[in-house]
Scaffold this active site. Structure first.
Site, PDB file in Angstrom:
ATOM      1  N   ASP A 166       7.679  62.800 -61.963  1.00  0.00           N
ATOM      2  CA  ASP A 166       7.352  64.157 -61.566  1.00  0.00           C
ATOM      3  C   ASP A 166       6.088  64.566 -62.329  1.00  0.00           C
ATOM      4  OD1 ASP A 166       7.685  66.911 -60.744  1.00  0.00           O
ATOM      5  OD2 ASP A 166       8.537  67.273 -62.733  1.00  0.00           O
ATOM      6  N   ASP A 216       4.579  68.450 -62.909  1.00  0.00           N
ATOM      7  CA  ASP A 216       4.718  69.660 -63.737  1.00  0.00           C
ATOM      8  C   ASP A 216       6.020  69.623 -64.548  1.00  0.00           C
ATOM      9  OD1 ASP A 216       2.624  71.978 -62.599  1.00  0.00           O
ATOM     10  OD2 ASP A 216       3.160  70.421 -61.146  1.00  0.00           O
ATOM     11  N   ASP A 223      12.074  67.211 -64.356  1.00  0.00           N
ATOM     12  CA  ASP A 223      12.585  68.317 -65.172  1.00  0.00           C
ATOM     13  C   ASP A 223      13.277  69.407 -64.372  1.00  0.00           C
ATOM     14  OD1 ASP A 223      10.048  69.165 -64.011  1.00  0.00           O
ATOM     15  OD2 ASP A 223      10.300  70.963 -65.242  1.00  0.00           O
TER      16      ASP A 223
HETATM   17 MG   LIG Z   1       8.658  69.355 -62.509  1.00  0.00          MG
END
Ligand SMILES: [Mg+2]
Length: 341
Positions: free
Chosen positions: A110, A112, A290
Site C-alpha cells: 500500500d 499512504d 494500514d
Molecule cells: Mg494506506
C-alpha cells in the site's frame, strides 16, 4: 432477504444484537464482501458488548454461542471463504514479521500510511529520494515481483515514485484495484463513470457547506476527505452513501475519507490478478497495508499461502503480523532489498 451491497451490509451489521443463529448465519454470509466486519465478528466475545469499529462508530453485534471459539471465517469479494486458514483475528498484539529472503516472495505494498506518512491533505504527502531509491532496489531485487497497490490513481503512484510511465519497474494497482498496470506495459482500466460530473458538483456543494471537508476527483470516482473536519464524518458518510445508492456506485470507506467509485475490484482482486502472472505465480505473497481497504489484500495473500502485515495500531485485522509505523516499514523493506535503512 440477504443484503448484498455495502450500504445494506453496513446497516445489517449495525442492527444488532443478532440473537438468532439462523439470522446470524445469513448475515455472516452477507457480510462476506466486507472483510473488516468479518474480522470484527470473528474476534467478538459472546457478550454483545459494543465495540468501536475502524471508522470510530460503535457497533453492537452479538456472536452466537455456537460460534464461540471457532476460528474466524474470512471471506473475500468473490465469496470464497477461508476458515482457520489465516491468523485468528484477535485484539492481541501481533508480532513483527520475520525478515524473509527476497527469493520466492512477491511483495504488495500500500502507499499512504505504509510507504509514506499520511498527510493532513491527500495531496500533501512527502516522498523523498531515499524512498524512491528503496523502491527501485526492491524492484530490482524482486525482479518483477513487486506491486504498489493503492487507492490513489496509477498515474499518481508513477509520479510520486518517479517511475517510468510506459513500463514501470513494479506493477501498479491504482484506484483500489480498478486500474492494473504490469511491468511489461500492459494496462487495464474501466470506463469513466457517467455520473461522475454530477457527483463532483454535489461533493463540491457539500464541501462548501462543511468547512474542512475536501473533495478529490479520481478517474473512476470521487472522494470526500474529512481529516480537516472530523466532526463531519457521519455527515460525509451519509451523504456519500446516499449518492452511491442513487448512482449505482460503491461507497469505499477509508481513514478520514468516504469515496464513491465504480463497483467491482478491490485490493484482493489486484493480488489475485498479479499472482496469476508468470512472474509471481507460485511465490509467497506478502501484503503490507494500514487501512480497511487493505484487509481484502491480507485475505487474498493468505489464501495464496502468504500473509499480511498491518501497519499501525488498528486493533482488529486479518493480517498475521504488524509493524508500528512507516519508518519500521522502511527498515523491514531495506532488509529485503539488501540496502541500509
Ligand atoms: Mg494506506
Amino acid at each position: 432477504m440477504v443484503p448484498t451491497d455495502d450500504a445494506a451490509i453496513t446497516s445489517r451489521a449495525r442492527a444488532a444484537p443478532i440473537a438468532d443463529p439462523s439470522t446470524f448465519a445469513a448475515t455472516r454470509v452477507a457480510i462476506c464482501s466486507h472483510p473488516r466486519f468479518e474480522a470484527i465478528l470473528g474476534a467478538l466475545p459472546n457478550d454483545g458488548k459494543p465495540i468501536t469499529g475502524a471508522a470510530g462508530r460503535t457497533k453492537r453485534i452479538k456472536r452466537p454461542a455456537a460460534e464461540t471459539n471457532v476460528p474466524p471465517r474470512v471471506a473475500d469479494r468473490t465469496g470464497a471463504h477461508y476458515r482457520g486458514a489465516m491468523h485468528d483475528a484477535s485484539p492481541a498484539p501481533l508480532l513483527p514479521p520475520p525478515d524473509p529472503s527476497a527469493a520466492g516472495i512477491s511483495l504488495f505494498l500500500d502507499f499512504d500510511g505504509t510507504l509514506v506518512e499520511i498527510a493532513a491533505r491527500h495531496d500533501g504527502v512527502v516522498v523523498d529520494d531515499s524512498l524512491r531509491a528503496l523502491v527501485r532496489a526492491l524492484a530490482e531485487g524482486l525482479d518483477g515481483r513487486l506491486a504498489i497497490v493503492s487507492g490513489r490513481t496509477a498515474a499518481e503512484i508513477v509520479a510520486y515514485l518517479h517511475a517510468a510511465d510506459t513500463a514501470p519497474p513494479f506493477a501498479i494497482a491504482g484506484s483500489h484495484g480498478l486500474e492494473l498496470r504490469w511491468t511489461d506495459g500492459r494496462r487495464e482500466a474501466p470506463a469513466h463513470p457517467d455520473a461522475l460530473d454530477l457527483i463532483l458538483t454535489a461533493f463540491a456543494a457539500f464541501a462548501d457547506a462543511h468547512p474542512g471537508v475536501v473533495t478529490e476527483e479520481k478517474p473512476f470516482g470521487a472522494a470526500l476527505h474529512y481529516r480537516g473536519a472530523p466532526d463531519a464524518a457521519d455527515a460525509c458518510d451519509a451523504f456519500a452513501s446516499r449518492l452511491a445508492a442513487e448512482h449505482g456506485l460503491e461507497l469505499q470507506r477509508g481513514k478520514m475519507v468516504a469515496e464513491l467509485r465504480l463497483a467491482g475490484g478491490d485490493k484482493g482482486d489486484a493480488v489475485r490478478r498479479f499472482m496469476a502472472d508468470p512472474a509471481m505465480a507460485g511465490t509467497t505473497p506478502i501484503f503490507l497495508g494500514d487501512d480497511i481497504t487493505d484487509e481484502a489484500g491480507f485475505v487474498a495473500a493468505a489464501a495464496l499461502h502468504g500473509w499480511g502485515v498491518q501497519i499501525g495500531d488498528t486493533p482488529l485485522t486479518t493480517a498475521r503480523y504488524r509493524l508500528p509505523d512507516v519508518a519500521a516499514v522502511h527498515r523491514w523493506l531495506s532488509h529485503i532489498a539488501g540496502v541500509s535503512a
